[in-house]
Each structure stands twice: as structure tokens, then as C-alpha cells.
Design a protein around this motif. Structure first.
Motif, PDB file in Angstrom:
ATOM      1  N   LEU A  69      -6.501  -0.962   1.310  1.00 58.55           N
ATOM      2  CA  LEU A  69      -5.847   0.188   0.690  1.00 58.55           C
ATOM      3  C   LEU A  69      -4.356  -0.060   0.485  1.00 58.55           C
ATOM      4  O   LEU A  69      -3.808   0.252  -0.583  1.00 58.55           O
ATOM      5  CB  LEU A  69      -6.070   1.429   1.559  1.00 58.55           C
ATOM      6  CG  LEU A  69      -5.610   2.767   0.995  1.00 58.55           C
ATOM      7  CD1 LEU A  69      -6.402   3.103  -0.257  1.00 58.55           C
ATOM      8  CD2 LEU A  69      -5.796   3.857   2.033  1.00 58.55           C
ATOM      9  N   ILE A  70      -3.699  -0.645   1.478  1.00 56.16           N
ATOM     10  CA  ILE A  70      -2.270  -0.960   1.339  1.00 56.16           C
ATOM     11  C   ILE A  70      -2.047  -1.961   0.217  1.00 56.16           C
ATOM     12  O   ILE A  70      -1.137  -1.801  -0.608  1.00 56.16           O
ATOM     13  CB  ILE A  70      -1.700  -1.475   2.674  1.00 56.16           C
ATOM     14  CG1 ILE A  70      -1.621  -0.341   3.699  1.00 56.16           C
ATOM     15  CG2 ILE A  70      -0.319  -2.084   2.472  1.00 56.16           C
ATOM     16  CD1 ILE A  70      -1.278  -0.798   5.096  1.00 56.16           C
ATOM     17  N   ASN A  71      -2.882  -2.997   0.152  1.00 55.66           N
ATOM     18  CA  ASN A  71      -2.751  -3.978  -0.926  1.00 55.66           C
ATOM     19  C   ASN A  71      -3.017  -3.362  -2.292  1.00 55.66           C
ATOM     20  O   ASN A  71      -2.332  -3.661  -3.262  1.00 55.66           O
ATOM     21  CB  ASN A  71      -3.691  -5.161  -0.697  1.00 55.66           C
ATOM     22  CG  ASN A  71      -3.191  -6.083   0.376  1.00 55.66           C
ATOM     23  OD1 ASN A  71      -1.990  -6.234   0.571  1.00 55.66           O
ATOM     24  ND2 ASN A  71      -4.110  -6.703   1.089  1.00 55.66           N
ATOM     25  N   TRP A  72      -4.009  -2.483  -2.383  1.00 57.14           N
ATOM     26  CA  TRP A  72      -4.331  -1.834  -3.650  1.00 57.14           C
ATOM     27  C   TRP A  72      -3.186  -0.937  -4.109  1.00 57.14           C
ATOM     28  O   TRP A  72      -2.806  -0.949  -5.285  1.00 57.14           O
ATOM     29  CB  TRP A  72      -5.613  -1.025  -3.492  1.00 57.14           C
ATOM     30  CG  TRP A  72      -6.024  -0.313  -4.737  1.00 57.14           C
ATOM     31  CD1 TRP A  72      -6.588  -0.856  -5.854  1.00 57.14           C
ATOM     32  CD2 TRP A  72      -5.874   1.091  -4.990  1.00 57.14           C
ATOM     33  NE1 TRP A  72      -6.815   0.125  -6.775  1.00 57.14           N
ATOM     34  CE2 TRP A  72      -6.383   1.335  -6.281  1.00 57.14           C
ATOM     35  CE3 TRP A  72      -5.377   2.149  -4.257  1.00 57.14           C
ATOM     36  CZ2 TRP A  72      -6.410   2.607  -6.846  1.00 57.14           C
ATOM     37  CZ3 TRP A  72      -5.400   3.406  -4.814  1.00 57.14           C
ATOM     38  CH2 TRP A  72      -5.904   3.625  -6.097  1.00 57.14           C
ATOM     39  N   ILE A  73      -2.620  -0.164  -3.174  1.00 56.13           N
ATOM     40  CA  ILE A  73      -1.512   0.729  -3.518  1.00 56.13           C
ATOM     41  C   ILE A  73      -0.286  -0.078  -3.925  1.00 56.13           C
ATOM     42  O   ILE A  73       0.394   0.259  -4.903  1.00 56.13           O
ATOM     43  CB  ILE A  73      -1.192   1.677  -2.342  1.00 56.13           C
ATOM     44  CG1 ILE A  73      -2.311   2.702  -2.186  1.00 56.13           C
ATOM     45  CG2 ILE A  73       0.145   2.374  -2.535  1.00 56.13           C
ATOM     46  CD1 ILE A  73      -2.207   3.568  -0.952  1.00 56.13           C
ATOM     47  N   SER A  74       0.011  -1.163  -3.207  1.00 58.64           N
ATOM     48  CA  SER A  74       1.184  -1.960  -3.554  1.00 58.64           C
ATOM     49  C   SER A  74       1.014  -2.630  -4.921  1.00 58.64           C
ATOM     50  O   SER A  74       1.980  -2.713  -5.689  1.00 58.64           O
ATOM     51  CB  SER A  74       1.480  -3.001  -2.478  1.00 58.64           C
ATOM     52  OG  SER A  74       0.465  -3.967  -2.440  1.00 58.64           O
ATOM     53  N   PHE A  77       1.605   0.105  -7.654  1.00 59.77           N
ATOM     54  CA  PHE A  77       2.999   0.461  -7.901  1.00 59.77           C
ATOM     55  C   PHE A  77       3.786  -0.694  -8.517  1.00 59.77           C
ATOM     56  O   PHE A  77       4.750  -0.455  -9.229  1.00 59.77           O
ATOM     57  CB  PHE A  77       3.677   0.951  -6.616  1.00 59.77           C
ATOM     58  CG  PHE A  77       3.305   2.357  -6.258  1.00 59.77           C
ATOM     59  CD1 PHE A  77       3.602   3.406  -7.106  1.00 59.77           C
ATOM     60  CD2 PHE A  77       2.651   2.617  -5.078  1.00 59.77           C
ATOM     61  CE1 PHE A  77       3.253   4.704  -6.785  1.00 59.77           C
ATOM     62  CE2 PHE A  77       2.298   3.918  -4.731  1.00 59.77           C
ATOM     63  CZ  PHE A  77       2.595   4.964  -5.597  1.00 59.77           C
ATOM     64  N   GLN A  78       3.392  -1.929  -8.239  1.00 54.63           N
ATOM     65  CA  GLN A  78       4.077  -3.075  -8.846  1.00 54.63           C
ATOM     66  C   GLN A  78       3.719  -3.231 -10.314  1.00 54.63           C
ATOM     67  O   GLN A  78       4.498  -3.737 -11.089  1.00 54.63           O
ATOM     68  CB  GLN A  78       3.744  -4.360  -8.091  1.00 54.63           C
ATOM     69  CG  GLN A  78       4.426  -4.462  -6.762  1.00 54.63           C
ATOM     70  CD  GLN A  78       4.038  -5.737  -6.027  1.00 54.63           C
ATOM     71  OE1 GLN A  78       3.157  -6.458  -6.441  1.00 54.63           O
ATOM     72  NE2 GLN A  78       4.731  -5.999  -4.934  1.00 54.63           N
ATOM     73  N   ALA A  79       2.537  -2.783 -10.705  1.00 55.30           N
ATOM     74  CA  ALA A  79       2.099  -2.917 -12.098  1.00 55.30           C
ATOM     75  C   ALA A  79       2.878  -1.966 -13.001  1.00 55.30           C
ATOM     76  O   ALA A  79       3.078  -2.249 -14.183  1.00 55.30           O
ATOM     77  CB  ALA A  79       0.603  -2.652 -12.213  1.00 55.30           C
TER      78      ALA A  79
END
Length: 80
Positions: A69-74, A77-79
Motif C-alpha cells: 500500500l505504501i509503495n502504491w501510494i508513493s 503521487f509521483q506520477a
């Protein structure tokens, strides 16, 4: 901060994986020993199931979900 959190989370998950694998190996060997009539600690394993191995499996599953989940959220937001 996020990188430090993920680093610690990954470290804990790796240690937890080895604990779960150890518990599974012990269980498998103890069951084979019990079927053979040799006491290899199956009763002790059963006593440790609830306070040690059950939470370790839960932490492993929860940590894997949290890490994903943390990787998906990061990445989300980077995209943007």
C-alpha cells in the motif's frame, strides 16, 4: 522518512518470514516424529502456536499489505 520506514518494515518482514518458516519446519518435523512415535516437540509447538506463530503470520500478512500500500501510494503521487 518514508524510505526509513520502508527499510525498517522490510527488515522486520524478512525476520518474520524466517520465524514463520522456522515454525513451519518445526511443525512438519514434529508431526513426522509424532507419527513415528518420537517426541520432537509437537506439544511445545502447540503451546507456542497462539502466542508466537499465529501473531507472526498475522504480522507478515499485515506488513506485506502495508508495504504494498505504501509503495502504491508513493507511485500514485509521483506520477502526478
Amino acid at each position: 522518512m518514508k524510505d526509513k520506514l520502508l527499510s525498517w518494515l522490510n527488515f522486520i518482514l524478512v525476520a518474520d518470514v524466517f520465524l514463520v518458516l522456522f515454525g513451519f519446519g518445526w511443525f512438519a518435523i514434529a508431526v513426522i516424529g509424532d507419527a513415528s512415535g518420537i517426541n520432537l516437540g509437537l506439544d511445545l509447538w502447540h503451546q507456542l502456536w497462539q502466542p508466537v506463530f499465529n501473531p507472526a503470520i498475522g504480522i507478515l500478512m499485515g506488513g506485506a499489505i502495508l508495504s504494498g500500500l505504501i509503495n502504491w501510494i508513493s507511485r500514485k503521487f509521483q506520477a502526478d
